[in-house]
Every structure is written in C-alpha cells, then in structure tokens.
Scaffold this active site. Structure first.
Site: not given
Ligand code: PXP
Length: 384
Positions: A149, A151-152, A160, A185, A187, A191-192, A212, A242-243, A293, A333-334, A355
């Site tokens: 992922n 996104d970050h 910036r 993702h 959104r 935001r990103h 996503e 985050t989600t 998921e 996630h996480g 991510g």
């Molecule tokens: N899966 C989903 C559905 C998410 O929303 C996210 C966070 O954007 C992730 C996975 C990835 O999570 P993490 O950034 O904590 O690895």
C-alpha cells in the site's frame, strides 16, 4: 492415499500450522510421483526420537529427522523432532514451520532412495534433489502474496502540497523489489492518494492494482471507469486517522450487495474488509463478494501475548471458514516485520496488504530493501 501428520509431543503443542504442513507433505508426495501412496509424518519430542534412533539405528541420541521405508501402499514414515527442529530454526534465524518443511523434504528424499551418508557424490545428488523439491514448493505458491500500500508516500507529498515523493514511482520500485501487487486507498477527502495517482497506476502497474474505497456512488463510478484488478470495500469516516474497523457487512447487507453487484457488472471482483467474525464472513458470502480481507488490527495491537494468541486463533478460524465457503482470503492492517510471519504461515491467506510499516522502514533502509525484507518474512518466514 495421502500424507498424514501425526502429533506425539505430549501436552506441549509446537508452534506449527499443521494444516499447512499437511498440504506441503501432500504436495511433496505428488512431486515425488507417489500421490497414490501413503506417507506418515510423525512429530515427536527429543526423548521419543532418541528412543527411536537408539532402537532402530543404534544411535543413542536425539536427531532431527529419521525416515523409514514402507512397502506396498505405504511409501514410508518420517519422524521429526520438533524440539531439535526448533533449536535448528532458532540458530538459523528461521521459523519452526520453515525448518520442518525442509526436514520433510530431507526425509522424503531419503525415502526416494538418496543417501547423503553414502559418499560425496551421493551427498551432492541428494542436496540437488532437495533443492529441486524446495523449488517445487516455492512455485506452488503455498506462500502468500505481498501487496504494498503506497498511500503514505502520497501522505508525505500532500504534507507539502507538492509533487514529490510520487506514489507512482514508489509502486514501480516496490514491483521491482518483488511486490506481488500495489494497493491504494482513494479516500473521499483525498487526503493522500489522488485520482491522478490511480489513473497513472492503472497504466503503469505490471502486477495487479487493488483500489480500496468506500461503497459510495462516486467511488463506484470512478472504479468502473479506471478498472482496478480488484476493489476492496472499506468503511470510511472523515475523522479517522486510518481505516479503523471492518465493514459491517452483516448490518449493511443490501447496501453492500448493491455495491458488489455494480462493481462485478463492471468486471471488477470485490473484496470486503471485515473484522474477523463468523457473521461477517458469512454475510460477505451472502452479498456475493469474491473475497474477504480480514482486519488484522486487533491481532497487531494486542497488548499481551495471551490477547495476541486469542486474536491469532480467531483470525485462523475465520480464514479457514472463509476459505471453506469458497471465498478468497486476504489480510491486512497494522502488520509489521515483527508480527507478520506467524500469520503468513496460515495456508488459507493468499495475500497480505501492508503499507505503513514498509513505508516507515523505507525512510531508513530504502523502499527496495523494505519491500524485499517484508516479502522474505511472508514467503519464507525469515530475512536472509
Ligand atoms: N488493508 C486495508 C483495508 C487498509 O485500509 C489498510 C490501511 O490503509 C491496510 C490494509 C494497510 O494497513 P497498514 O498501513 O497498517 O499496513
């Protein structure tokens, strides 16, 4: 006929995924051209393997693996000490699961008539055969895919309000480093990730692109236009960082069913990001999703080993249920470099979406190494 795993380790249960080990044993049996025969794999402790070693081979000490030739329908028995395997795994920096799989290969190759103790030439032939089996296993994709992922990367850019770093570049580097897919993702508040990112990624991603998104009319229209390889529907709240939780599919069945069918009609398979709960898994099947998921947040954030164990068992049970119902199973996630390997050994999970941890590490070690290391943890349980 088939391979069977038998456990004889008294009250202690080794940290091993027996279902996965059985699947590996059956794959090996097929690869050895012995699918019609029976293979018994007995997992024991050091005391028991020492007894067996002493009784049948006159070696009064524990060892890691011993093979016994069978006859007729029975190819043979492979006895493995999980205690010795555990020590060897720790010394090699790998997991017990990985070590057991290698020992299984070793034992099976013995059953096929190879013997490394019969001279240098034989040892070389046996090692080559073991490598061949290990390659077969890695091609069988019993290990899950890693989807990154990005996104970050966009979060830093948006901080910036400039054009760098570009998540599209990040996706290309992640793919070059071995990622099996790219996730973004989009959104509602942008935001990103921006629409421009998703459109460019659709043109540049060579693996597969997961989008996503929330189940809204706006997003469904964008998805049907851009056509990612798969959409993961997630809940979205403006104020969250985050989600936060899974999608309440069971409570929003008609809404989700409608979104799934509109996306499917656009040729896009749909995954639902759900908490690991039986009712959510069953509801996901009910609304016609192709995939779930499983939200790994509670496992990742558990504050004690006991709580983490409970969450692990819960995820394992939901993964099994979803798989048995015919749903594809993803998880995410996480997840971090410290908690992913155990989940990656679950045979039902075919893909991890990660991510934050990878992008965070990439600041220090570079994105390529961060992706490679995470992939190694998922594919082999350790980093070389
Ligand atoms: N899966 C989903 C559905 C998410 O929303 C996210 C966070 O954007 C992730 C996975 C990835 O999570 P993490 O950034 O904590 O690895």
């Amino acid at each position: 006929m088939a391979a069977e795993i038998l456990l004889d380790t008294g009250d202690s249960r080794p940290p091993v995924n027996l279902a996965r080990l059985e699947r590996v044993a059956n794959l090996l049996l097929s690869a050895a051209g012995a699918r019609e025969r029976e293979l018994n794999v007995l997992l024991v402790d050091d005391e028991r393997i020492q007894e067996i070693n002493s009784k049948w081979l006159e070696r009064d000490r524990p060892t890691n693996v011993i093979s016994f030739q069978g006859e007729g329908e029975v190819l043979g028995d492979i006895v493995v000490s999980v205690e010795t395997a555990g020590r060897e795994a720790a010394a090699a920096g790998t997991t017990m699961q990985c070590r057991l799989e290698r020992l299984l290969i070793h034992g099976l190759v013995h059953l096929m008539g190879f013997d490394h103790e019969a001279g240098e030439e034989e040892a070389r032939k046996m090692a080559a055969e073991e490598r061949r089996f290990a390659q077969i296993l890695s091609k069988e994709k019993i290990m899950a895919d890693l989807c990154i992922n990005v996104d970050h990367i966009a979060t830093i850019r948006e901080a910036r309000g400039t054009v760098e770093p570009d998540p599209v570049w990040g996706a290309a580097i992640a793919e070059l480093a071995g990622a099996d897919g790219i996730v973004v993702h989009l959104r509602e508040d942008r935001r990103h990730i921006q629409e421009r990112d998703v459109r460019l990624l659709r043109q540049t991603v060579r693996t597969r692109l997961t989008l996503e998104m929330a189940a809204t009319d706006e997003m469904i229209a964008i998805a049907c236009d851009i056509k990612p390889d798969i959409v993961t529907l997630v809940p979205e709240r403006r104020e969250e960082l985050t989600t936060e939780g899974g999608l309440d599919v069971a409570g929003l069945k008609e809404h989700i069913r409608d979104a799934v069918s509109r996306l499917n009609a656009g040729g896009i398979p749909v995954s639902l990001f759900i908490d690991p709960e039986e009712k959510q898994v069953r509801a996901s099947l009910d609304v016609g999703a192709q995939c779930v998921e499983l939200h790994t947040g509670r496992y990742a954030e558990a504050e004690s080993p006991e709580a983490q164990e409970r969450e692990f068992e819960n995820l394992a049970a939901c993964a099994r249920l979803a798989y048995e119902l015919g749903l594809r199973v993803h998880a995410g996630h996480g997840l971090t470099y410290n908690n992913v390997a155990r989940l990656a050994a679950l045979p039902e999970i075919e893909e991890f979406s990660i991510g934050h941890s990878v992008i965070a590490r990439s600041v220090f070690v570079g994105l390529e190494k961060a992706v490679r290391d995470m992939n190694a943890l998922i594919k082999q349980g350790f980093v070389d």
